[in-house]
Design an enzyme around this catalytic site. Sequence first.
Site, PDB file in Angstrom:
ATOM      1  N   LYS A 209       0.852  -1.208   0.000  1.00 46.39           N
ATOM      2  CA  LYS A 209       0.000   0.000   0.000  1.00 46.39           C
ATOM      3  C   LYS A 209       0.883   1.251   0.000  1.00 46.39           C
ATOM      4  O   LYS A 209       1.710   1.428   0.899  1.00 46.39           O
ATOM      5  CB  LYS A 209      -0.887   0.042   1.244  1.00 46.39           C
ATOM      6  CG  LYS A 209      -1.906   1.191   1.157  1.00 46.39           C
ATOM      7  CD  LYS A 209      -2.646   1.429   2.450  1.00 46.39           C
ATOM      8  CE  LYS A 209      -1.996   2.450   3.333  1.00 46.39           C
ATOM      9  NZ  LYS A 209      -1.977   3.817   2.777  1.00 46.39           N
ATOM     10  N   GLU A 283      11.266   0.784   9.129  1.00 44.14           N
ATOM     11  CA  GLU A 283      12.091   1.950   8.762  1.00 44.14           C
ATOM     12  C   GLU A 283      11.313   3.176   9.225  1.00 44.14           C
ATOM     13  O   GLU A 283      10.315   3.547   8.591  1.00 44.14           O
ATOM     14  CB  GLU A 283      12.306   2.000   7.244  1.00 44.14           C
ATOM     15  CG  GLU A 283      13.027   0.797   6.665  1.00 44.14           C
ATOM     16  CD  GLU A 283      14.518   0.808   6.912  1.00 44.14           C
ATOM     17  OE1 GLU A 283      15.026   1.740   7.553  1.00 44.14           O
ATOM     18  OE2 GLU A 283      15.184  -0.144   6.468  1.00 44.14           O
ATOM     19  N   CYS A 317      13.478  11.084   5.975  1.00 42.97           N
ATOM     20  CA  CYS A 317      13.684  10.441   7.284  1.00 42.97           C
ATOM     21  C   CYS A 317      15.103  10.681   7.805  1.00 42.97           C
ATOM     22  O   CYS A 317      15.316  10.843   8.994  1.00 42.97           O
ATOM     23  CB  CYS A 317      13.414   8.960   7.172  1.00 42.97           C
ATOM     24  SG  CYS A 317      14.260   8.208   5.770  1.00 42.97           S
ATOM     25  N   GLU A 414      10.946  15.055  15.314  1.00 47.06           N
ATOM     26  CA  GLU A 414      11.070  15.060  13.854  1.00 47.06           C
ATOM     27  C   GLU A 414      10.032  16.028  13.280  1.00 47.06           C
ATOM     28  O   GLU A 414       8.830  15.811  13.418  1.00 47.06           O
ATOM     29  CB  GLU A 414      10.818  13.657  13.312  1.00 47.06           C
ATOM     30  CG  GLU A 414      11.081  13.550  11.829  1.00 47.06           C
ATOM     31  CD  GLU A 414      10.725  12.178  11.268  1.00 47.06           C
ATOM     32  OE1 GLU A 414       9.648  11.655  11.604  1.00 47.06           O
ATOM     33  OE2 GLU A 414      11.528  11.648  10.480  1.00 47.06           O
TER      34      GLU A 414
HETATM   35  P1  NAD Z   1       2.908   7.605   8.403  1.00 46.62           P
HETATM   36  O1  NAD Z   1       3.450   6.717   9.457  1.00 46.62           O
HETATM   37  O2  NAD Z   1       1.843   8.560   8.755  1.00 46.62           O
HETATM   38  O3  NAD Z   1       2.327   6.748   7.202  1.00 46.62           O
HETATM   39  C1  NAD Z   1       3.121   5.773   6.533  1.00 46.62           C
HETATM   40  C2  NAD Z   1       2.196   4.782   5.881  1.00 46.62           C
HETATM   41  O4  NAD Z   1       1.493   4.082   6.885  1.00 46.62           O
HETATM   42  C3  NAD Z   1       1.131   5.377   4.964  1.00 46.62           C
HETATM   43  O5  NAD Z   1       0.959   4.529   3.856  1.00 46.62           O
HETATM   44  C4  NAD Z   1      -0.102   5.378   5.854  1.00 46.62           C
HETATM   45  O6  NAD Z   1      -1.310   5.346   5.091  1.00 46.62           O
HETATM   46  C5  NAD Z   1       0.087   4.094   6.613  1.00 46.62           C
HETATM   47  N1  NAD Z   1      -0.587   3.985   7.904  1.00 46.62           N
HETATM   48  C6  NAD Z   1      -1.100   4.967   8.681  1.00 46.62           C
HETATM   49  N2  NAD Z   1      -1.640   4.439   9.798  1.00 46.62           N
HETATM   50  C7  NAD Z   1      -1.447   3.109   9.728  1.00 46.62           C
HETATM   51  C8  NAD Z   1      -1.749   2.016  10.591  1.00 46.62           C
HETATM   52  N3  NAD Z   1      -2.350   2.189  11.754  1.00 46.62           N
HETATM   53  N4  NAD Z   1      -1.378   0.776  10.211  1.00 46.62           N
HETATM   54  C9  NAD Z   1      -0.728   0.573   9.045  1.00 46.62           C
HETATM   55  N5  NAD Z   1      -0.431   1.552   8.186  1.00 46.62           N
HETATM   56  C10 NAD Z   1      -0.773   2.813   8.525  1.00 46.62           C
HETATM   57  O7  NAD Z   1       4.179   8.315   7.777  1.00 46.62           O
HETATM   58  P2  NAD Z   1       4.209   9.397   6.613  1.00 46.62           P
HETATM   59  O8  NAD Z   1       3.704  10.676   7.200  1.00 46.62           O
HETATM   60  O9  NAD Z   1       3.587   8.852   5.374  1.00 46.62           O
HETATM   61  O10 NAD Z   1       5.776   9.477   6.305  1.00 46.62           O
HETATM   62  C11 NAD Z   1       6.639  10.215   7.072  1.00 46.62           C
HETATM   63  C12 NAD Z   1       7.360   9.350   8.087  1.00 46.62           C
HETATM   64  O11 NAD Z   1       8.022   8.275   7.436  1.00 46.62           O
HETATM   65  C13 NAD Z   1       8.442  10.126   8.810  1.00 46.62           C
HETATM   66  O12 NAD Z   1       8.403   9.833  10.182  1.00 46.62           O
HETATM   67  C14 NAD Z   1       9.733   9.574   8.190  1.00 46.62           C
HETATM   68  O13 NAD Z   1      10.842   9.701   9.015  1.00 46.62           O
HETATM   69  C15 NAD Z   1       9.364   8.173   7.921  1.00 46.62           C
HETATM   70  N6  NAD Z   1      10.242   7.603   6.885  1.00 46.62           N
HETATM   71  C16 NAD Z   1      11.222   6.717   7.261  1.00 46.62           C
HETATM   72  C17 NAD Z   1      12.085   6.195   6.309  1.00 46.62           C
HETATM   73  C18 NAD Z   1      13.186   5.235   6.702  1.00 46.62           C
HETATM   74  O14 NAD Z   1      13.750   4.613   5.818  1.00 46.62           O
HETATM   75  N7  NAD Z   1      13.507   5.113   7.974  1.00 46.62           N
HETATM   76  C19 NAD Z   1      11.962   6.552   4.967  1.00 46.62           C
HETATM   77  C20 NAD Z   1      10.962   7.452   4.612  1.00 46.62           C
HETATM   78  C21 NAD Z   1      10.104   7.970   5.589  1.00 46.62           C
END
Ligand code: NAD
Length: 504
Positions: A209, A283, A317, A414
């Site tokens: 997804k 991640e 990230c 963050e």
């Molecule tokens: P998010 O956690 O809000 O969402 C990530 C994904 O999870 C989306 O597809 C979202 O629809 C889904 N999601 C939301 N609630 C969920 C649940 N309860 N169960 C399963 N899936 C769910 O993050 P975001 O705002 O999309 O992205 C930003 C974050 O991602 C930042 O914290 C960033 O640091 C992190 N990030 C980490 C890496 C890494 O490699 N460590 C890389 C890119 C982004």
Amino acid sequence: MPTLTAKKSKRPPVRASGRAAPALIFGDLWEFDPAPETADPKLKARYELFIDGQFVAPASGNYFDTVNPATEQKIAEMALGGAADVDAAYRAADKAQKTVWGKLPGRERAKYLYRIARLLQDRAREFAIAETMDNGKPIKETRDFDVPMAAAHFFYHAGWADKLEYIAPGRRVAPLGVVGQVIPWNFPLLMMAWKIAPAIAMGNCVVIKPATNTPLNAIKLAEIFQDAGLPPGVVNVITGPGSTGGLIMAHPTAAKIAFTGSTEVGKVILRSVAGSDKKMTMELGGKAANIVFDDAPLDQAVEGIVNGIFFNQGQVCCAGSRLLVQESVAERVVAKLKNRLRALRVGNPLDKNTDVGAIVSRGQLDSIRSYLDIGVKEGAELWQPPCRLPAKGFYMPPTIFTGVSQSHRIAREEIFGPVLAIIPFRTVEEAIEKANNTPYGLSAGVWTDKGSRILKMSTELKAGVVWANTFNQFDPTSPFGGYKESGFGREGGRQGLLDYCKLV
Ligand code: NAD
């Protein structure tokens, strides 16, 4: 026919020293041309789910809009996948894994990955524009980084598919089965490649997804899977909200789950699957220290600071969101940095001269703005270069805070936006202590002339990646991942493949 031809300047800018400046992500290498890019990204009005090799309507019949954050205009309608769709996707993946994909010799699987990589290269221009429209990141980033890197991940993992015995010499390597994957919005296409390429190279099948905000290139990539003749069910793409991600992560058919996103959601997922025997990769977030010592080449370091925090509007990230700068050069570095920020172009992400594009959504912009208020209330000093922002769309000028102490929330949390917290230090020990004083541990940068100091810092910094005299460098061969609240498991390189197999 308008095209996406970036006119590279004939020669890189030459510095006073007479030496050519290094290649930079921002600005300098591009001639100024105010015309926005308008090549046709071949968009449809409505996109369906991709299950069992077919584009199918969601069982609920519901759709949601994906919006261009630079204009606030709707781009297309996306299928809203729910429980029945997730079940169908897992059934298709399970069948494909057991009857076709898991039985194919690695050299045969490799052919599909090579084909996907080449088809993506053929459509690179279209994908770059769609990515910029859906996410708001500058076209020069999607064109020169996101799309080529996504193709590179498929090429790299294609190369591994018939050499799996070298992943763990002396052991037999077997696929896990079906993998459930959920990704964020900051690198929509690249995260698809990071997740899917190693999984299918190893013989697993996938239910994935994309983020709710940025589903466009995920489903366009499914067109490439179809065109590549990938057997039905090997990869299934379900667009939808976070709750659909929860269903994918908790599904009993998933032998492994891989999540990239916020630490907050990562913890929710971990609680929901606690007690199951699913293999996991997480991640999560970061709050990286970019550390500049007084013997560093300061002009180069300033470029690294800019790249570290303003690349992709700081929605990275591993962004260098904390600048630790040695006290003796702090004033000079801040002055140079301000000067550099005055030259950044903020605005239309489809303009190839834009350095800082749009923030992904109104919600994210509001969240970043709230941190500006928090920083000011905590007593830090905010500075932004003068710039005119477009009237429509979600924009935030590059922002720096000085007078920041370690206890400030802007130094601890963050922000995920173009906001830099600057903290001085005196000694190497103090730099290490301050850099490690965070719940996160994803990345760090060190700028110094001394090799021994680089070695010491990279040993003592608790970060999955430590860059030396550079920042935000990525390569499919290089494992990426975090410590502490930045997650566990690695993506990329041989180590990344170990997370997608069992050793028997
Ligand atoms: P998010 O956690 O809000 O969402 C990530 C994904 O999870 C989306 O597809 C979202 O629809 C889904 N999601 C939301 N609630 C969920 C649940 N309860 N169960 C399963 N899936 C769910 O993050 P975001 O705002 O999309 O992205 C930003 C974050 O991602 C930042 O914290 C960033 O640091 C992190 N990030 C980490 C890496 C890494 O490699 N460590 C890389 C890119 C982004």
